[in-house]
Structures are given as C-alpha cells and as structure tokens.
Design a protein around this motif. Structure first.
Motif: not given
Ligand code: 3PG
Length: 212
Positions: A27-28, A177-180, A187-188, A194-196
């Motif tokens: 899903a991610l 750029c790396g980022g979370s 959220l996961i 959907d928000e992701i």
C-alpha cells in the motif's frame, strides 16, 4: 554518473521509510507511485525492512527501491537479495563502501565533514549523502564544502521538509533530497495511505516546479 543516481536526480526527493510491518509495503509503494515519487529508501531500522524491499520490488518493478540505515555487510547482501538497487548508510564506513563496490551496487554513504568526503572520493564515489543535513549546517554548509570538491554531488537528508526542500533542490550540486515528512511512520501504521499519496504528490509538485 551511475544510472541509479540519474534516477535519483529525476525523482528529486527520496522518501525515507520505516516500516514496522511488511504487510504495509504494498500500500505504501502504491501511494508513492500514484503520488509521483516512485522511489523508496527502506530503512533497516526494523525487522520488516528486507521483506518490505522484496514486496515493493516485485509488485512495483518500475519503482527504484533501496535500503537505508545500513550498518553491516550482511544487511547489504540481504538487501541485494531482496532486489534493492541502492544502499544508504548514516555514516562513512569504508568496509561497507568497499563491499557495495565489490557487489556492484550503488552506495550513498553518509558524510558530514570534508574528511568523510575525501574518503568517499578515494573510493571513486561521486555522490554522497550529507547527514544530518539541517543540524549540520544545511545548504550553507553544503555550498561551503562543495567548493573544494568540484566533482562531488550531494543527497542531503535529515530535517528536510516541504518548507525547506525547495532551496536544496535549487542548488545544482544536489542530486536529490532524502526525507520522511510525506511517509511518517504514524501515517503508515494508521493506514492513512490516501494522506501519504497527497503529501507525496505535493512533494513531487515541488520537484517539478524547481527542476522543470
Ligand atoms: C532519518 O534519519 O530518518 C532520515 O535521515 C530522514 O530524516 P527526516 O526524518 O528528518 O526526514
């Protein structure tokens, strides 16, 4: 430049993900692809990392999937076996870099100082991670260290988000750029894909605006 880093450049932002459970990997990955950042650095901070890489790689072959927070040569081998196409480490460990080169996988070791960067150059690398980017001086620091290392390019990671990523991406020494910030663990965990996807598409829009 290595073809993998060309893909880093095209994507612009590499989502750094922590998956507690490999059942969320599909899903991610779907949210990342639909949102327009078909890429993931899956961190070996959890036991689910290897299986998550395998799932993403198998179900979304168009995705660029790599392993992050890699601290051992065993993790490198495991990541490669699961289909990872790049390795990221928090710091500069010569043993890990050497192993990646021998195994023929792209590696972006963490660097923070000119000393680290000199080591990377000695190994023939032309792209390094700059970590942790914001606490270590951010773009100002990158500009200063980039001056003597004329062929080195950077992937800053750590403290980057929707409000400061634009200035990093505008600099021509930044590969990506790396980022979370668009793939936060809560959220996961809560299944808010959907928000992701929305956050990912906002991030992808910034890349398009800055890089065309
Ligand atoms: C990390 O340490 O988790 C990565 O470098 C990402 O950093 P961030 O969470 O500040 O984006």
């Amino acid at each position: 430049m290595n073809a993998i880093f060309e893909r880093f450049k095209k994507t612009g932002i590499i989502p750094v993900v922590v998956l507690d459970d490999a059942k969320d990997a599909e899903a991610l990955a779907n949210a990342l692809c639909r949102g327009g950042l078909p890429c993931a650095e899956v961190t070996f901070r959890t036991a689910a990392a290897a299986e998550s890489i395998r799932i993403m790689h198998e179900k979304f072959p168009e995705m660029l999937v790599g392993a992050g927070t890699v601290l051992t040569t065993e993790q490198i081998d495991q990541a490669i076996e699961c289909g990872a196409e790049f390795i990221v480490s928090p710091g500069f460990d010569p043993e890990l870099v050497k192993h990646c080169i021998e195994r023929g996988i792209a590696v972006t070791p963490g660097t923070q100082s000119p000393t680290d960067m000199e080591q990377a150059i000695k190994f023939g690398l032309d792209v390094v991670k700059f970590f942790p980017a914001e606490p270590s001086g951010g773009l100002k620091m990158i500009k200063a260290v980039a001056a003597p290392f004329t062929n080195l390019q950077f992937m800053p990671t750590g403290g980057i988000n929707a409000s400061n990523v634009r200035e990093y991406l505008s600099n021509d020494r930044i590969v990506a750029c790396g980022g979370s910030w668009m793939v936060k663990s809560d959220l996961i965990r809560e299944g808010r894909f959907d928000e992701i996807e929305k956050l990912v598409s906002e991030a992808a829009q910034i890349v398009r605006e800055v890089r065309g």
